[in-house]
Design a protein around this motif. Sequence first.
Motif, short mmCIF file in Angstrom:
data_model
loop_
_atom_site.label_atom_id
_atom_site.label_comp_id
_atom_site.label_asym_id
_atom_site.label_seq_id
_atom_site.Cartn_x
_atom_site.Cartn_y
_atom_site.Cartn_z
N ASN A 73 1.05 -1.28 -0.01
CA ASN A 73 -0.06 0.12 0.01
C ASN A 73 0.84 1.33 0.00
O ASN A 73 0.60 2.38 -0.56
CB ASN A 73 -0.90 -0.05 1.24
CG ASN A 73 -2.11 -1.03 1.13
OD1 ASN A 73 -2.60 -1.25 -0.08
ND2 ASN A 73 -2.79 -1.35 2.09
N ALA A 74 2.01 1.17 0.89
CA ALA A 74 2.89 2.39 0.69
C ALA A 74 3.42 2.61 -0.63
O ALA A 74 3.53 3.87 -1.18
CB ALA A 74 3.89 2.32 1.82
N VAL A 75 3.91 1.61 -1.33
CA VAL A 75 4.45 1.84 -2.71
C VAL A 75 3.30 2.27 -3.42
O VAL A 75 3.65 3.10 -4.32
CB VAL A 75 5.36 0.47 -2.96
CG1 VAL A 75 5.65 0.65 -4.40
CG2 VAL A 75 6.50 0.08 -2.05
N ARG A 76 2.28 1.69 -3.64
CA ARG A 76 1.11 1.84 -4.43
C ARG A 76 0.98 3.20 -4.10
O ARG A 76 0.42 4.11 -5.17
CB ARG A 76 0.01 1.03 -4.07
CG ARG A 76 -1.28 1.31 -4.91
CD ARG A 76 -2.25 0.39 -4.55
NE ARG A 76 -3.58 0.60 -5.47
CZ ARG A 76 -3.89 0.11 -6.62
NH1 ARG A 76 -2.99 -1.01 -7.04
NH2 ARG A 76 -4.92 0.45 -7.16
N THR A 77 0.73 3.89 -3.06
CA THR A 77 0.40 5.33 -2.79
C THR A 77 1.61 6.21 -3.33
O THR A 77 1.14 7.30 -3.99
CB THR A 77 0.20 5.55 -1.35
OG1 THR A 77 -0.64 4.81 -0.71
CG2 THR A 77 0.00 6.78 -1.04
N ALA A 78 2.80 5.97 -3.15
CA ALA A 78 3.79 6.77 -3.71
C ALA A 78 3.64 6.82 -5.28
O ALA A 78 3.75 7.88 -5.86
CB ALA A 78 5.09 6.28 -3.48
N ILE A 79 3.27 5.79 -5.75
CA ILE A 79 3.21 5.63 -7.22
C ILE A 79 2.19 6.49 -7.64
O ILE A 79 2.32 7.39 -8.68
CB ILE A 79 3.22 4.20 -7.61
CG1 ILE A 79 4.50 3.45 -7.43
CG2 ILE A 79 2.71 4.20 -9.27
CD1 ILE A 79 4.41 1.97 -7.82
N LEU A 80 1.03 6.31 -7.15
CA LEU A 80 -0.18 7.27 -7.48
C LEU A 80 0.00 8.44 -7.38
O LEU A 80 -0.62 9.40 -8.11
CB LEU A 80 -1.38 6.74 -6.70
CG LEU A 80 -1.88 5.36 -6.97
CD1 LEU A 80 -2.96 4.63 -6.21
CD2 LEU A 80 -2.25 4.99 -8.46
N LEU A 81 0.59 8.95 -6.44
CA LEU A 81 1.01 10.42 -6.17
C LEU A 81 2.15 10.96 -7.13
O LEU A 81 2.18 12.50 -7.14
CB LEU A 81 1.28 10.71 -4.89
CG LEU A 81 0.20 10.36 -3.75
CD1 LEU A 81 0.72 10.68 -2.37
CD2 LEU A 81 -1.25 11.18 -3.89
N ALA A 82 2.72 10.20 -7.60
CA ALA A 82 4.07 10.55 -8.37
C ALA A 82 3.39 11.39 -9.58
O ALA A 82 2.63 10.94 -10.25
CB ALA A 82 5.12 9.66 -8.61
N ARG A 83 4.27 12.27 -9.97
CA ARG A 83 3.94 12.90 -11.40
C ARG A 83 4.80 12.49 -12.21
O ARG A 83 6.03 12.18 -12.13
CB ARG A 83 4.10 14.54 -11.18
CG ARG A 83 3.32 15.23 -10.20
CD ARG A 83 3.04 16.60 -10.44
NE ARG A 83 2.08 17.32 -9.43
CZ ARG A 83 0.51 17.37 -9.77
NH1 ARG A 83 0.45 16.80 -11.02
NH2 ARG A 83 -0.08 17.68 -9.05
N VAL A 84 4.17 12.26 -13.73
CA VAL A 84 5.03 11.59 -14.68
C VAL A 84 4.82 12.57 -15.88
O VAL A 84 3.95 13.25 -15.85
CB VAL A 84 4.33 10.40 -15.06
CG1 VAL A 84 4.57 9.27 -13.97
CG2 VAL A 84 2.87 10.37 -15.57
N ALA A 85 6.22 12.75 -16.77
CA ALA A 85 5.98 13.49 -17.96
C ALA A 85 5.26 12.98 -18.91
O ALA A 85 4.96 12.31 -19.15
CB ALA A 85 7.43 13.46 -17.95
#
Length: 85
Positions: A73-85
């Motif tokens: 869940n922690a990794v998933r949250t970090a990925i979902l909040l990350a901005r991608v170009a």
Amino acid sequence: MADQRTLGELLKANLVSDEDLNAAVSGYLADPTLGPRQIADGITLDITAAVLANRWATDVLADEEMSEAARRNAVRTAILLARVA
């Protein structure tokens, strides 16, 4: 950089699937090395950088007593909040 969307926004727009996201989480947990990873067609993200940018995720992953589900869940949250170009 105002045109950068979060991966969560791309998920809502169906440009990334739940399967893509789950595979990215599993891949990161199996090998948390730095560098860009393909999340979906044409979408890459440095998951390690995303995790390191999210204090909650780094705290969860650093705590050896945390469950596998909490880590995912922690990794998933970090990925979902990350901005991608």
